[in-house]
Design an enzyme around this catalytic site. Structure first.
Site, PDB file in Angstrom:
ATOM      1  CG  HIS A 175     -29.270  38.639 -35.619  1.00 12.66           C
ATOM      2  ND1 HIS A 175     -29.148  39.643 -34.683  1.00 12.66           N
ATOM      3  CD2 HIS A 175     -30.278  39.003 -36.433  1.00 12.66           C
ATOM      4  CE1 HIS A 175     -30.073  40.567 -34.915  1.00 12.66           C
ATOM      5  NE2 HIS A 175     -30.767  40.212 -35.986  1.00 12.66           N
TER       6      HIS A 175
ATOM      7  CG  HIS B 109     -32.261  38.358 -40.694  1.00  4.33           C
ATOM      8  ND1 HIS B 109     -33.438  38.141 -40.007  1.00  4.33           N
ATOM      9  CD2 HIS B 109     -31.672  39.423 -40.078  1.00  4.33           C
ATOM     10  CE1 HIS B 109     -33.558  39.040 -39.035  1.00  4.33           C
ATOM     11  NE2 HIS B 109     -32.494  39.833 -39.057  1.00  4.33           N
TER      12      HIS B 109
HETATM   13  P1  AMP Z   1     -33.189  42.164 -36.289  1.00  2.07           P
HETATM   14  O1  AMP Z   1     -34.377  43.027 -36.592  1.00  2.07           O
HETATM   15  O2  AMP Z   1     -32.243  42.051 -37.440  1.00  2.07           O
HETATM   16  O3  AMP Z   1     -32.508  42.534 -34.997  1.00  2.07           O
HETATM   17  O4  AMP Z   1     -33.788  40.698 -36.136  1.00  2.07           O
HETATM   18  C1  AMP Z   1     -34.098  40.119 -34.913  1.00  2.07           C
HETATM   19  C2  AMP Z   1     -34.915  38.887 -35.241  1.00  2.07           C
HETATM   20  O5  AMP Z   1     -34.930  38.068 -34.091  1.00  2.07           O
HETATM   21  C3  AMP Z   1     -36.371  39.202 -35.595  1.00  2.07           C
HETATM   22  O6  AMP Z   1     -36.621  38.755 -36.925  1.00  2.07           O
HETATM   23  C4  AMP Z   1     -37.174  38.444 -34.543  1.00  2.07           C
HETATM   24  O7  AMP Z   1     -38.325  37.852 -35.075  1.00  2.07           O
HETATM   25  C5  AMP Z   1     -36.163  37.395 -34.069  1.00  2.07           C
HETATM   26  N1  AMP Z   1     -36.331  36.928 -32.694  1.00  2.07           N
HETATM   27  C6  AMP Z   1     -36.479  37.685 -31.577  1.00  2.07           C
HETATM   28  N2  AMP Z   1     -36.556  36.890 -30.491  1.00  2.07           N
HETATM   29  C7  AMP Z   1     -36.451  35.612 -30.935  1.00  2.07           C
HETATM   30  C8  AMP Z   1     -36.467  34.341 -30.303  1.00  2.07           C
HETATM   31  N3  AMP Z   1     -36.618  34.207 -28.973  1.00  2.07           N
HETATM   32  N4  AMP Z   1     -36.339  33.227 -31.069  1.00  2.07           N
HETATM   33  C9  AMP Z   1     -36.212  33.346 -32.407  1.00  2.07           C
HETATM   34  N5  AMP Z   1     -36.185  34.517 -33.071  1.00  2.07           N
HETATM   35  C10 AMP Z   1     -36.308  35.634 -32.343  1.00  2.07           C
END
Ligand code: AMP
Ligand code: ZN
Length: 138
Positions: A99, A101
């Site tokens: 993903h 950001h």
């Molecule tokens: P990373 O630390 O780059 O893996 O980012 C994962 C992101 O996913 C974090 O910023 C979380 O807040 C976000 N996240 C986790 N679960 C969900 C969800 N169900 N819906 C939206 N965002 C999520």
């Protein structure tokens, strides 16, 4: 990927605040935003991290970013945005589905950004040589 939370969102099994959807990409609001309007841009085909993602899916994500980011600037009045990809646990990756950001930024919003340091004498060239010598060797 049965257990992957982003695959579940893509399959519609758990809800999300969707902002964009096409054949290859979905984008939705991060539930714990760095700033209001923080978007996650996600390739629909599961891969663990950007190194495992097919180039066509990376390209599809950045095509989506070129559509979504101007909307953040316009709709939220943001003056800029950061794109970020955390890869592996050491870099803060918590969700093991690729993903990107997309974080709206505002003048003087005081969000932390990457700190800058200095190289020791000779260290920069040493590091450069190591990287160049390793490219394509994996
Ligand atoms: P990373 O630390 O780059 O893996 O980012 C994962 C992101 O996913 C974090 O910023 C979380 O807040 C976000 N996240 C986790 N679960 C969900 C969800 N169900 N819906 C939206 N965002 C999520
Ligand atoms: Zn997944």
């Amino acid at each position: 990927m049965d257990e992957c939370i982003f695959c579940m969102i893509i399959r519609g099994e758990i809800p999300c605040a969707k902002v964009y959807d096409d054949k290859d990409v979905i984008a939705f609001l991060d539930i714990n935003p760095s700033s209001a309007g923080h978007v996650l841009v996600v390739p629909k085909k599961h891969s663990t991290n950007i190194l495992e993602t097919e180039e066509k899916d990376i390209s599809a994500c950045f095509k989506a970013i070129k559509k979504i980011a101007p909307a953040l600037l316009q709709a939220l009045g943001a003056q800029g945005f950061n794109t970020g990809i955390n890869t592996h646990k050491a870099a803060g990756q918590a969700v093991m589905h690729t993903h990107i950001h997309l974080i709206p930024r505002f003048e003087n919003d005081n969000l932390l950004t990457f700190p800058h340091t200095k190289y020791l004498e000779g260290q920069m060239e040493e590091i450069r040589e190591k990287i160049v010598g390793s490219i394509g060797k994996k």
